[in-house]
Design an enzyme around this catalytic site. Structure first.
Site, PDB file in Angstrom:
ATOM      1  N   GLU A 126       0.862  -1.192   0.000  1.00  0.00           N
ATOM      2  CA  GLU A 126       0.000   0.000   0.000  1.00  0.00           C
ATOM      3  C   GLU A 126       0.896   1.238   0.000  1.00  0.00           C
ATOM      4  OE1 GLU A 126      -2.673  -0.310   3.344  1.00  0.00           O
ATOM      5  OE2 GLU A 126      -3.436  -2.267   2.668  1.00  0.00           O
ATOM      6  N   ILE A 337      29.856  -2.055 -23.004  1.00  0.00           N
ATOM      7  CA  ILE A 337      30.527  -2.761 -24.110  1.00  0.00           C
ATOM      8  C   ILE A 337      29.980  -2.292 -25.456  1.00  0.00           C
ATOM      9  CG2 ILE A 337      30.746  -5.054 -25.207  1.00  0.00           C
ATOM     10  CD1 ILE A 337      31.183  -6.203 -22.377  1.00  0.00           C
ATOM     11  N   GLY A 339      29.012   0.644 -25.956  1.00  0.00           N
ATOM     12  CA  GLY A 339      29.359   2.063 -26.073  1.00  0.00           C
ATOM     13  C   GLY A 339      28.113   2.899 -26.332  1.00  0.00           C
ATOM     14  N   GLU A 363       9.219  -7.572  -4.388  1.00  0.00           N
ATOM     15  CA  GLU A 363       9.165  -8.762  -3.515  1.00  0.00           C
ATOM     16  C   GLU A 363      10.165  -8.622  -2.366  1.00  0.00           C
ATOM     17  OE1 GLU A 363       8.411 -12.623  -4.977  1.00  0.00           O
ATOM     18  OE2 GLU A 363       7.471 -11.902  -6.814  1.00  0.00           O
ATOM     19  N   GLY A 364      10.316  -7.400  -1.902  1.00  0.00           N
ATOM     20  CA  GLY A 364      11.245  -7.078  -0.812  1.00  0.00           C
ATOM     21  C   GLY A 364      12.546  -6.566  -1.384  1.00  0.00           C
TER      22      GLY A 364
HETATM   23  C1  FAD Z   1       6.891  -2.380 -10.682  1.00  0.00           C
HETATM   24  C2  FAD Z   1       6.485  -2.835  -9.318  1.00  0.00           C
HETATM   25  C3  FAD Z   1       5.697  -3.974  -9.186  1.00  0.00           C
HETATM   26  C4  FAD Z   1       5.282  -4.393  -7.912  1.00  0.00           C
HETATM   27  N1  FAD Z   1       4.445  -5.476  -7.797  1.00  0.00           N
HETATM   28  C5  FAD Z   1       3.888  -5.758  -6.580  1.00  0.00           C
HETATM   29  C6  FAD Z   1       2.880  -6.757  -6.453  1.00  0.00           C
HETATM   30  O1  FAD Z   1       2.523  -7.436  -7.420  1.00  0.00           O
HETATM   31  N2  FAD Z   1       2.312  -6.946  -5.229  1.00  0.00           N
HETATM   32  C7  FAD Z   1       2.681  -6.226  -4.129  1.00  0.00           C
HETATM   33  O2  FAD Z   1       2.110  -6.443  -3.065  1.00  0.00           O
HETATM   34  N3  FAD Z   1       3.672  -5.293  -4.217  1.00  0.00           N
HETATM   35  C8  FAD Z   1       4.265  -5.032  -5.415  1.00  0.00           C
HETATM   36  N4  FAD Z   1       5.233  -4.062  -5.510  1.00  0.00           N
HETATM   37  C9  FAD Z   1       5.686  -3.366  -4.323  1.00  0.00           C
HETATM   38  C10 FAD Z   1       7.125  -3.713  -3.917  1.00  0.00           C
HETATM   39  O3  FAD Z   1       7.197  -5.000  -3.379  1.00  0.00           O
HETATM   40  C11 FAD Z   1       7.629  -2.606  -2.974  1.00  0.00           C
HETATM   41  O4  FAD Z   1       7.866  -1.480  -3.787  1.00  0.00           O
HETATM   42  C12 FAD Z   1       8.876  -2.987  -2.201  1.00  0.00           C
HETATM   43  O5  FAD Z   1       8.608  -3.997  -1.272  1.00  0.00           O
HETATM   44  C13 FAD Z   1       9.507  -1.807  -1.477  1.00  0.00           C
HETATM   45  O6  FAD Z   1       8.590  -1.012  -0.814  1.00  0.00           O
HETATM   46  P1  FAD Z   1       8.603   0.579  -1.059  1.00  0.00           P
HETATM   47  O7  FAD Z   1       8.665   0.785  -2.527  1.00  0.00           O
HETATM   48  O8  FAD Z   1       7.458   1.170  -0.334  1.00  0.00           O
HETATM   49  O9  FAD Z   1       9.965   1.082  -0.460  1.00  0.00           O
HETATM   50  P2  FAD Z   1      10.245   1.539   1.062  1.00  0.00           P
HETATM   51  O10 FAD Z   1       9.820   0.465   1.988  1.00  0.00           O
HETATM   52  O11 FAD Z   1       9.679   2.898   1.269  1.00  0.00           O
HETATM   53  O12 FAD Z   1      11.822   1.610   1.067  1.00  0.00           O
HETATM   54  C14 FAD Z   1      12.550   2.743   0.595  1.00  0.00           C
HETATM   55  C15 FAD Z   1      14.036   2.456   0.794  1.00  0.00           C
HETATM   56  O13 FAD Z   1      14.310   2.267   2.189  1.00  0.00           O
HETATM   57  C16 FAD Z   1      14.923   1.005   2.396  1.00  0.00           C
HETATM   58  N5  FAD Z   1      14.466   0.420   3.658  1.00  0.00           N
HETATM   59  C17 FAD Z   1      13.196   0.378   4.152  1.00  0.00           C
HETATM   60  N6  FAD Z   1      13.167  -0.260   5.315  1.00  0.00           N
HETATM   61  C18 FAD Z   1      14.438  -0.643   5.591  1.00  0.00           C
HETATM   62  C19 FAD Z   1      15.065  -1.354   6.656  1.00  0.00           C
HETATM   63  N7  FAD Z   1      14.359  -1.832   7.699  1.00  0.00           N
HETATM   64  N8  FAD Z   1      16.394  -1.584   6.575  1.00  0.00           N
HETATM   65  C20 FAD Z   1      17.111  -1.128   5.524  1.00  0.00           C
HETATM   66  N9  FAD Z   1      16.592  -0.438   4.483  1.00  0.00           N
HETATM   67  C21 FAD Z   1      15.265  -0.208   4.530  1.00  0.00           C
HETATM   68  C22 FAD Z   1      14.492   0.147   1.215  1.00  0.00           C
HETATM   69  O14 FAD Z   1      15.391  -0.916   0.975  1.00  0.00           O
HETATM   70  C23 FAD Z   1      14.500   1.165   0.085  1.00  0.00           C
HETATM   71  O15 FAD Z   1      15.797   1.331  -0.407  1.00  0.00           O
HETATM   72  C24 FAD Z   1       5.683  -3.668  -6.778  1.00  0.00           C
HETATM   73  C25 FAD Z   1       6.519  -2.547  -6.918  1.00  0.00           C
HETATM   74  C26 FAD Z   1       6.887  -2.117  -8.164  1.00  0.00           C
HETATM   75  C27 FAD Z   1       7.758  -0.884  -8.271  1.00  0.00           C
END
Ligand code: FAD
Length: 384
Positions: A126, A337, A339, A363-364
Site C-alpha cells: 500500500e 561494451i 558504447g 518482492e522485498g
Molecule cells: C513495478 C512494481 C511492481 C510491484 N508489484 C507488486 C505486487 O505485485 N504486489 C505487491 O504487493 N507489491 C508489489 N510491488 C511493491 C514492492 O514490493 C515494494 O515497492 C517494495 O517492497 C519496497 O517497498 P517501497 O517501494 O514502499 O519502499 P520503502 O519500503 O519505502 O523503502 C525505501 C528504501 O528504504 C529502504 N528500507 C526500508 N526499510 C528498511 C530497513 N528496515 N532496513 C534497511 N533499508 C530499509 C528500502 O530498501 C528502500 O531502499 C511492486 C513494486 C513495483 C515498483
C-alpha cells in the site's frame, strides 16, 4: 555447465527458450515503448501448457514446482523481463492458493491458472506500507456470510489484467500483523475496481496498477487459511516466489551478456574487433562468472525448496539478492561494451538495464533481503 535437469525440465526449458527467441524477442522493444500488455504471448504460453508448470497435476498443471517456474521465467526474461512478468506475477498470485487454499478453492481457481485462461495477482503493498508490510491499512470486516473490504493496494503486478487476486487485509486492528488475513478476490466482485496504472522505468510490458476496494463484498469462503494467518500466507508465499525474481534477473542478465558478446565480436575499432581488447575480455569474463554463480545458487535453492525443506527464507533471499545485483551489474556492463550504441533504443541492452533495476526492489528490496539473511544466520547461531 551441466545442471543435470531432468528430461521434463529440459523440455520445459527448451520450449520456453523457443517461445522467447521466436515470439518475444522480435516484439520486446515495441511492447516496451508502447507499454503494451502481452495478451498474445500469454495465449502462446497457454497453448504450450507452460502456464501450469508449477501447478499440481490434479489441478490441471504439469506438477512441477519452484524450479520449473524458474526455468520458464529465466528463458522468457532473456528476451523480455516485462513480458515474462505476466507469467511470474501470476505465480505470485497463485502460490497463496497453492500453499494455503482448501480443496474447493484450489479446484475453483488452479485449473484456470494452469490452462492460462486466467491470470492472477498478489496484493500486499500500500502507499504507506512497502518494506514495512505490517503497516497495511486495508481492512476486511465480517458481515454475515461476507467479508467487506475497504482500502487501496498500490503497484500490483497484473493489476487490472488478472482475474484472480490474493489480497492481504486487516481483520483485527488490535493484533498488528497477527490480525491480518488473506483473501481471494475475483475481478468483478462488487466494490472492486482498478485505479492508477503506473508509467514505469522498465518492465513496461507488465501492467502495474492500484486495486481499489470500496465496500467490496466477497463470500466468506474466499478467506485463505484462517483469520489471523494473512501475514504468514504473505511471507511463506514470498519465500517461494523470490526465486522467480531471481530467475527474471538471471534471464535479463543472460540476455544482456549474449547481446554484448555478439556485439564485441563484430564491432571494429583501431582496426580490430573490440573482443580482442583485454579490457573487454575481462568484462565479459566477470559477467559470465556472476551469471553462472547466480544460476548455480538459484537452481540449488529451487531444488532445496522443492525437496520440501522447512527453512527456505535465507536461501530464497540469497538467490534473489545475488541474481538481481548481478543483473544490474551485467546489464550496465553490457551497455558499456556497446558504447554509444548501447545507450540507444535500437539496441536491446538499454531496455535490459532499465528492466534489471526492479529486481533489486520488488518482492522485498535487497536491503530487506539482507536483513532476512542476517536474521536467519543469527538464529542458526543461537540454535547451535
Ligand atoms: C513495478 C512494481 C511492481 C510491484 N508489484 C507488486 C505486487 O505485485 N504486489 C505487491 O504487493 N507489491 C508489489 N510491488 C511493491 C514492492 O514490493 C515494494 O515497492 C517494495 O517492497 C519496497 O517497498 P517501497 O517501494 O514502499 O519502499 P520503502 O519500503 O519505502 O523503502 C525505501 C528504501 O528504504 C529502504 N528500507 C526500508 N526499510 C528498511 C530497513 N528496515 N532496513 C534497511 N533499508 C530499509 C528500502 O530498501 C528502500 O531502499 C511492486 C513494486 C513495483 C515498483
Amino acid at each position: 555447465m551441466n545442471y543435470f535437469l531432468t528430461e521434463e525440465q529440459q523440455m520445459i526449458k527448451d520450449l520456453a527458450a523457443k517461445i522467447a527467441d521466436e515470439k518475444i524477442a522480435p516484439v520486446a522493444i515495441e511492447y516496451d515503448e508502447e507499454g503494451k500488455f502481452p495478451h498474445d504471448i500469454v495465449k502462446i504460453l497457454a497453448d504450450s501448457d507452460l502456464c501450469g508448470v508449477y501447478v499440481p497435476e490434479e489441478y490441471g498443471g504439469l506438477g512441477g514446482g519452484t524450479f520449473e517456474m524458474a526455468l520458464v521465467v529465466e528463458q522468457l526474461s532473456r528476451a523480455c523481463g516485462g513480458i515474462a512478468l505476466a507469467f511470474a506475477g501470476t505465480g505470485l498470485g497463485a502460490f497463496p492458493i497453492l500453499l494455503f487454499g482448501n480443496d474447493e478453492q484450489k479446484k475453483k481457481h488452479l485449473p484456470d491458472i494452469a490452462s492460462g485462461k486466467k491470470l492472477a495477482a498478489f496484493g500486499l503493498t500500500e502507499a504507506n506500507a512497502g518494506s514495512d508490510a505490517a503497516g497495511i491499512q486495508t481492512k476486511a470486516d465480517l458481515d454475515g456470510d461476507h467479508y467487506v473490504l475497504n482500502g487501496t493496494k498500490q503497484w500490483i503486478t497484473n493489476g487490472g489484467e488478472a482475474d484472480i487476486y490474493t489480497v492481504i487485509a486487516c481483520t483485527d486492528k488490535t493484533r498488528g500483523a497477527r490480525g491480518f488475513s488473506a483473501f481471494i478476490v475475483e475481478k468483478g466482485a462488487p466494490g472492486f475496481s482498478f485505479g492508477k496504472k503506473e508509467n514505469k522505468m522498465g518492465i513496461r510490458a507488465s501492467c502495474t496498477a492500484e486495486l481499489v476496494f470500496e465496500d467490496c463484498r466477497i463470500p466468506k469462503e474466499n478467506l485463505l487459511a484462517k483469520e489471523g494467518m494473512g501475514f504468514i500466507v504473505a511471507m511463506k508465499t514470498l519465500d517461494r516466489t523470490r526465486p522467480g525474481v531471481a530467475a527474471q534477473a538471471l534471464g535479463i542478465a543472460q540476455g544482456a551478456f549474449d547481446a554484448a558478446i555478439k556485439y564485441a565480436r563484430t564491432r571494429v575499432q583501431f582496426g580490430q574487433t573490440i573482443d580482442s581488447f583485454q579490457a573487454i575480455q575481462h568484462m565479459l569474463a566477470d559477467m559470465s562468472i556472476q551469471i553462472e554463480a547466480s544460476r548455480s545458487l538459484l537452481y540449488q535453492t529451487c531444488r532445496h525448496i522443492d525437496s520440501g525443506a522447512k527453512h527456505i527464507s535465507k536461501e530464497s533471499a540469497m538467490c534473489k539478492v545475488m541474481a538481481s545485483d548481478t543483473a544490474m551489474k551485467v546489464t550496465t556492463d553490457a551497455v558499456q561494451i556497446l558504447g554509444g550504441y548501447g545507450y540507444m533504443k535500437e539496441y536491446p541492452v538499454e531496455k535490459m538495464m532499465r528492466d534489471a533495476k526492479i529486481t533489486q526492489i520488488y518482492e522485498g528490496t535487497n536491503q530487506i533481503q539482507r536483513n532476512i539473511i542476517a536474521l536467519e544466520l543469527i538464529k542458526e547461531q543461537i540454535s547451535r
